[in-house]
Design an enzyme around this catalytic site. Structure first.
Site, short mmCIF file in Angstrom:
data_model
loop_
_atom_site.label_atom_id
_atom_site.label_comp_id
_atom_site.label_asym_id
_atom_site.label_seq_id
_atom_site.Cartn_x
_atom_site.Cartn_y
_atom_site.Cartn_z
CE LYS A 74 -3.64 -0.13 -0.45
NZ LYS A 74 -4.81 -0.51 -1.30
CB SER A 87 -3.91 -10.81 2.17
OG SER A 87 -2.70 -10.09 2.06
N1 PMP Z 1 -3.42 -7.68 1.49
C1 PMP Z 1 -3.31 -6.80 2.49
C2 PMP Z 1 -2.68 -7.27 3.76
C3 PMP Z 1 -3.81 -5.51 2.36
O1 PMP Z 1 -3.71 -4.64 3.38
C4 PMP Z 1 -4.43 -5.14 1.14
C5 PMP Z 1 -5.01 -3.75 1.00
N2 PMP Z 1 -6.22 -3.61 1.71
C6 PMP Z 1 -4.52 -6.08 0.11
C7 PMP Z 1 -3.99 -7.34 0.32
C8 PMP Z 1 -5.21 -5.79 -1.19
O2 PMP Z 1 -4.63 -4.78 -1.96
P1 PMP Z 1 -5.51 -3.84 -2.86
O3 PMP Z 1 -6.18 -2.84 -1.96
O4 PMP Z 1 -4.56 -3.20 -3.80
O5 PMP Z 1 -6.54 -4.67 -3.56
#
Ligand code: PMP
Length: 293
Positions: free
Chosen positions: A30, A247
């Site tokens: 991010k 994630s």
């Molecule tokens: N994984 C984590 C740990 C995140 O903080 C985020 C962002 N919310 C994402 C994946 C997904 O990224 P994006 O917002 O670009 O879809």
């Protein structure tokens, strides 16, 4: 980074790579979106001295905004669900940002709505990057993540797999890759259930759909359960020596599904952050139970 051990059972002509976004200065993918949204805000005059940066965030964007705000001299106010990890709250405090906590039961949507209320009460006070609706979010990935992956794979990438929160990563990177090779497959990974424990991700069907998210640009979407995502985090740590977040486990489950169906190809996934900011969460508390320690 090539994941040779996790990918050991794949066809010999399939290569599986992970892009380690934990190496960004604020520790996650991010940083890219936050930096670009702030730069665009400064360029078009919406962010000017005297304003406070305000946004809702599940954590990593908040850390990125807090870091950049501190470095540029702007106060930062973040709205996040109460149950984001202790480590994230501590990092945000260390950068000097203020936080409002929304109900954990309402997830990231609760934070979005609470943030709107704060903004609307005093709109002139704030610059709201609004990561869910700001095209500078996917643009960051269009300008950086996508071209980097293209160069780092010498243009050989065939499949890009990423988890979706705002959708910024998959949209922007996907566009950059498709522009270079229209055949490249863009695969999104999301939690398979509305009630999930994969911090940072959205289950789109049951969520406020981000304005920057255009599902029609994806080639495929794969649902991953919280259990499978967590198990993959444990496997990744123990087999590749990589400690990552929830994630990342979800993204890798999706990437392995894609890779295992191929005879040949170059599959790249994004690991959005490292795992040390989740040591106090259910991810690792649950690990003890599962392994009966
Ligand atoms: N994984 C984590 C740990 C995140 O903080 C985020 C962002 N919310 C994402 C994946 C997904 O990224 P994006 O917002 O670009 O879809």
């Amino acid at each position: 980074m090539r994941l040779s051990r996790l990918g050991a059972d794949l066809s010999p002509n399939v290569r599986l790579y992970a892009k380690l976004e934990g190496f960004n200065p604020g520790g996650s993918v991010k940083d890219r979106a936050a930096w670009n949204m702030i730069q665009r805000g400064l360029a078009d005059g919406k962010l000017s001295p005297g304003k406070t940066i305000l946004d809702s965030t599940s954590g990593n964007t908040g850390i990125a905004l807090a870091m950049i705000g501190a470095a540029l001299g702007y106060p930062v106010h973040l709205v996040m669900p109460e149950n984001v990890s202790r480590e994230r709250k501590a990092v945000i405090r260390a950068y000097g940002a203020n936080a409002t906590f929304s109900s954990p039961l309402e997830g990231s949507d609760g934070a979005i709505l609470e943030c709107r209320r704060i903004y609307e009460a005093d709109p002139d006070k704030y610059f709201k990057p609004d990561q869910y609706f700001n095209e500078a979010n996917p643009e960051a990935h269009y300008l950086t993540t996508g071209p980097e992956i293209w160069e780092q794979t010498n243009g050989e990438i065939t499949h890009f797999v990423a988890s979706i929160g705002t959708g910024g990563t998959i949209m922007g990177t996907g566009r950059a890759l498709k522009e270079r090779n229209a055949e490249a497959q863009i695969v999104a990974v999301e939690p398979d259930d509305a009630f999930h424990g994969i911090e940072g991700l959205k289950h789109m069907e049951s969520s406020i759909v981000p304005g920057i998210y255009h599902e029609e640009e994806l080639d495929r979407k794969i649902g991953v359960s919280t259990d499978d995502a967590y198990d993959m985090v444990y496997r990744l740590a123990a087999t590749e020596g990589l400690l990552n977040g929830q994630s990342c486990g979800a993204a890798l489950c999706g990437a392995l599904t894609v890779a295992s169906e191929l005879d040949s190809g170059c599959v790249v996934t994004i690991l959005p952050d490292f795992g040390d900011r989740y040591l106090s969460t259910n991810l690792w508390l649950g690990w003890r139970d599962r392994h009966q320690l």
